[in-house]
Design an enzyme around this catalytic site. Structure first.
Site, PDB file in Angstrom:
ATOM      1  N   CYS A   1      -7.910 -29.227  36.985  1.00 46.71           N
ATOM      2  CA  CYS A   1      -7.023 -27.418  36.583  1.00 46.71           C
ATOM      3  C   CYS A   1      -7.070 -26.669  35.979  1.00 46.71           C
ATOM      4  O   CYS A   1      -6.817 -27.651  34.318  1.00 46.71           O
ATOM      5  CB  CYS A   1      -5.166 -28.054  37.285  1.00 46.71           C
ATOM      6  SG  CYS A   1      -4.546 -26.290  37.502  1.00 46.71           S
TER       7      CYS A   1
ATOM      8  N   CYS B   1     -11.153 -30.976  26.046  1.00 48.22           N
ATOM      9  CA  CYS B   1     -12.715 -30.727  25.099  1.00 48.22           C
ATOM     10  C   CYS B   1     -13.834 -31.540  23.990  1.00 48.22           C
ATOM     11  O   CYS B   1     -12.798 -32.361  23.444  1.00 48.22           O
ATOM     12  CB  CYS B   1     -13.681 -29.353  24.793  1.00 48.22           C
ATOM     13  SG  CYS B   1     -15.132 -29.624  23.925  1.00 48.22           S
TER      14      CYS B   1
ATOM     15  N   CYS C   1     -15.202 -30.077  20.510  1.00 49.65           N
ATOM     16  CA  CYS C   1     -13.760 -29.645  19.708  1.00 49.65           C
ATOM     17  C   CYS C   1     -12.503 -29.678  19.581  1.00 49.65           C
ATOM     18  O   CYS C   1     -11.803 -29.124  18.760  1.00 49.65           O
ATOM     19  CB  CYS C   1     -14.562 -28.092  19.771  1.00 49.65           C
ATOM     20  SG  CYS C   1     -13.617 -27.598  21.231  1.00 49.65           S
TER      21      CYS C   1
ATOM     22  N   CYS D   1     -17.808 -24.557  27.679  1.00 54.83           N
ATOM     23  CA  CYS D   1     -16.347 -24.567  26.194  1.00 54.83           C
ATOM     24  C   CYS D   1     -16.299 -22.934  25.765  1.00 54.83           C
ATOM     25  O   CYS D   1     -16.759 -22.911  25.035  1.00 54.83           O
ATOM     26  CB  CYS D   1     -16.166 -25.701  25.669  1.00 54.83           C
ATOM     27  SG  CYS D   1     -14.831 -25.909  24.112  1.00 54.83           S
TER      28      CYS D   1
ATOM     29  N   CYS E   1     -16.391 -23.874  21.970  1.00 55.73           N
ATOM     30  CA  CYS E   1     -17.709 -24.627  20.941  1.00 55.73           C
ATOM     31  C   CYS E   1     -18.862 -24.470  21.757  1.00 55.73           C
ATOM     32  O   CYS E   1     -19.509 -25.028  21.819  1.00 55.73           O
ATOM     33  CB  CYS E   1     -17.232 -26.153  20.721  1.00 55.73           C
ATOM     34  SG  CYS E   1     -17.336 -26.800  21.918  1.00 55.73           S
TER      35      CYS E   1
HETATM   36 FE    FE Z   1     -14.787 -27.221  22.902  1.00 53.92          FE
END
Ligand code: FE
Length: 132
Positions: free
Chosen positions: A120, A97, A100, A48, A51
């Site tokens: 995607c 995510c 976060c 990510c 995070c």
């Molecule tokens: Fe994240």
């Protein structure tokens, strides 16, 4: 799952560069074929961009021809969260995510793998941690 990351929008705005902030925190989409990872064949773990949570393995990356990095499945199902997105007069499924709550991209059911999924994902939402 990774520990939940709770930051204020003010903190995210300070931490992320404006392009990444717009995608990750404002559900933006990078223009197709502009992202750093669209054509990348490097091996490693895509984390990510906000995070650092493990999101997608390069093993599941494929060339979808859409102009965005595409994956058949997340590295760990519990690390992403899916949500209905009916914006822009389309019925889509948003991928976030799970740690976060940052926006990553969308998932479609026209993928090439056994589960038929195509994740995607914006390059701007990812950081590749290259394999040793
Ligand atoms: Fe994240």
């Amino acid at each position: 799952m990774e520990a939940k990351v709770n930051k204020t929008e003010e903190q995210w705005r300070e931490e992320l560069d404006p392009d990444r902030y717009r995608v990750l925190r404002k559900k933006g989409t990078e223009p197709p074929f502009t992202g750093a990872y669209t054509h990348s064949k490097e091996t490693g773990m895509y984390r990510c961009g906000a995070c650092g949570t493990d999101l997608f393995s390069s093993d599941t990356k494929f060339d979808s021809g859409t102009g965005w990095p595409s994956f058949t499945e997340p590295a760990l199902a519990e690390n992403v969260r899916l949500e209905a997105d009916n914006s822009l007069f389309m019925k889509r499924t948003e991928v976030l995510c799970a740690a976060c709550d940052s926006h990553l991209g969308h998932v479609f059911d026209d993928g090439p793998g056994p589960n038929g999924q195509r994740f995607c994902i914006n390059s701007l939402a990812l950081d590749l941690d290259p394999a040793e």
